[in-house]
Enzyme design. Sequence first.
Site, PDB file in Angstrom:
ATOM      1  N   GLY A 155       0.700  -1.134   0.156  1.00 27.43           N
ATOM      2  CA  GLY A 155      -0.083  -0.009   0.028  1.00 27.43           C
ATOM      3  C   GLY A 155       0.727   1.173   0.105  1.00 27.43           C
ATOM      4  CG  ASP A 191      -0.595   0.705  -3.942  1.00 36.31           C
ATOM      5  OD1 ASP A 191      -1.656   0.087  -4.010  1.00 36.31           O
ATOM      6  OD2 ASP A 191      -0.377   1.724  -3.158  1.00 36.31           O
ATOM      7  N   GLY A 214      -0.574   4.649  -0.881  1.00 31.42           N
ATOM      8  CA  GLY A 214      -1.692   5.322  -0.228  1.00 31.42           C
ATOM      9  C   GLY A 214      -1.333   6.671   0.695  1.00 31.42           C
ATOM     10  CD  GLN A 215      -4.266  10.317   4.888  1.00 31.74           C
ATOM     11  OE1 GLN A 215      -4.811   9.386   5.315  1.00 31.74           O
ATOM     12  NE2 GLN A 215      -4.160  11.529   5.359  1.00 31.74           N
ATOM     13  CG  LEU A 216      -0.516   6.590   7.114  1.00 32.95           C
ATOM     14  CD1 LEU A 216      -0.839   5.201   8.060  1.00 32.95           C
ATOM     15  CD2 LEU A 216       0.377   7.253   7.832  1.00 32.95           C
ATOM     16  CE1 TYR A 241      -9.649   0.949   8.133  1.00 27.23           C
ATOM     17  CE2 TYR A 241     -10.710   2.468   9.694  1.00 27.23           C
ATOM     18  CZ  TYR A 241      -9.653   1.857   9.057  1.00 27.23           C
ATOM     19  OH  TYR A 241      -8.200   2.560   9.333  1.00 27.23           O
ATOM     20  CE  LYS A 247      -7.079  -1.145   9.549  1.00 30.26           C
ATOM     21  NZ  LYS A 247      -5.664  -1.613   8.951  1.00 30.26           N
TER      22      LYS A 247
END
Length: 317
Positions: free
Chosen positions: A9, A35, A12-14, A140, A144
Amino acid sequence: MINMILVIGAFGQLGTVLTEKLQVKWGLNRVIASDLVSKADFNGHFETLDATDFKALEQIVTKYKITEIYHLAAILSANGEKFPLHTWDVNMTSLFNVLEVARIHKVNKVFYPSSIAVFGDKIERVNTPQSPNLTPATVYGISKVSGEIWNNYYYNKYGLDVRSLRYPGVIGYQSLPGGGTTDYAVDIYHKAVKNESFECFLEATTKLPMIFMDDAIRATIELMDAPIEDINVRTSYNLSGMSFTPKELYHSIKKIYPDFKISYKPDFRQNIANSWPKSIDDSSARNDWEWKPAFDLDMMTELMIQKLKEYYNSITV
Ligand code: VAH
């Protein structure tokens, strides 16, 4: 032993920011970004990877002799509610693949991002402690919590060194979030800098825990660097940066853009936000590996606006 890092990933944002930090820390040849699709302007090693494909993941881990995995791929809270079973499937299958590949190929360390979405309506919403009743309201969040428990299981049963943070909403200028409930707090800055008004999908008074990207990345690296004997939480550490409402964020931006306008039109994401804490007690992280955030709301606003201005100027010339 040479450290070889795989980021899943990575765009992605992070992942975008963390991959770059890890490249600086370990060197370009020690970090493999992966990714679903590649990116033309990416500088470094890249492998296309769907983390729900065990064989594909295993191939990359053996090819590069990976010693550390950052598993950042997931479907977030708001998008996740559109296709709950698919979200469960993607989030859990990818985690099981990472845990199994790490166990089989003796990967040294795994990083797993958890979230404040693990909390539900059975908690104290102010200064939410580390381990209250976890009854998440989104798929989600359910994925988690389950991920945290599986990580703890792999640590206890196989000695796999999985480390994890419960991120608040992450706000950065380098990348955009995709399909979360805290996304508004990034979008609002882009609108302000483009001299547009902002329509907020949460109510003015919805307080949520948030963190500036620099702090989020530093926390991740500090946790992964901490001596193993200092890690006492094997589910996931509460992590706190700051807490604010859309109205407070708006007023922080208005100090720089006095004419900036906001309106409020709450949608289905309001219910998700209502199920989350307002602020987080992260004393375990502070005690175990000396976590301390550096950015408050106004410091973050200043930097976000400065950096986004630079970015928009650079693409319009
Ligand atoms: C989301 N940003 O909004 C994510 C996050 C704090 C919540 O995990 O879904």
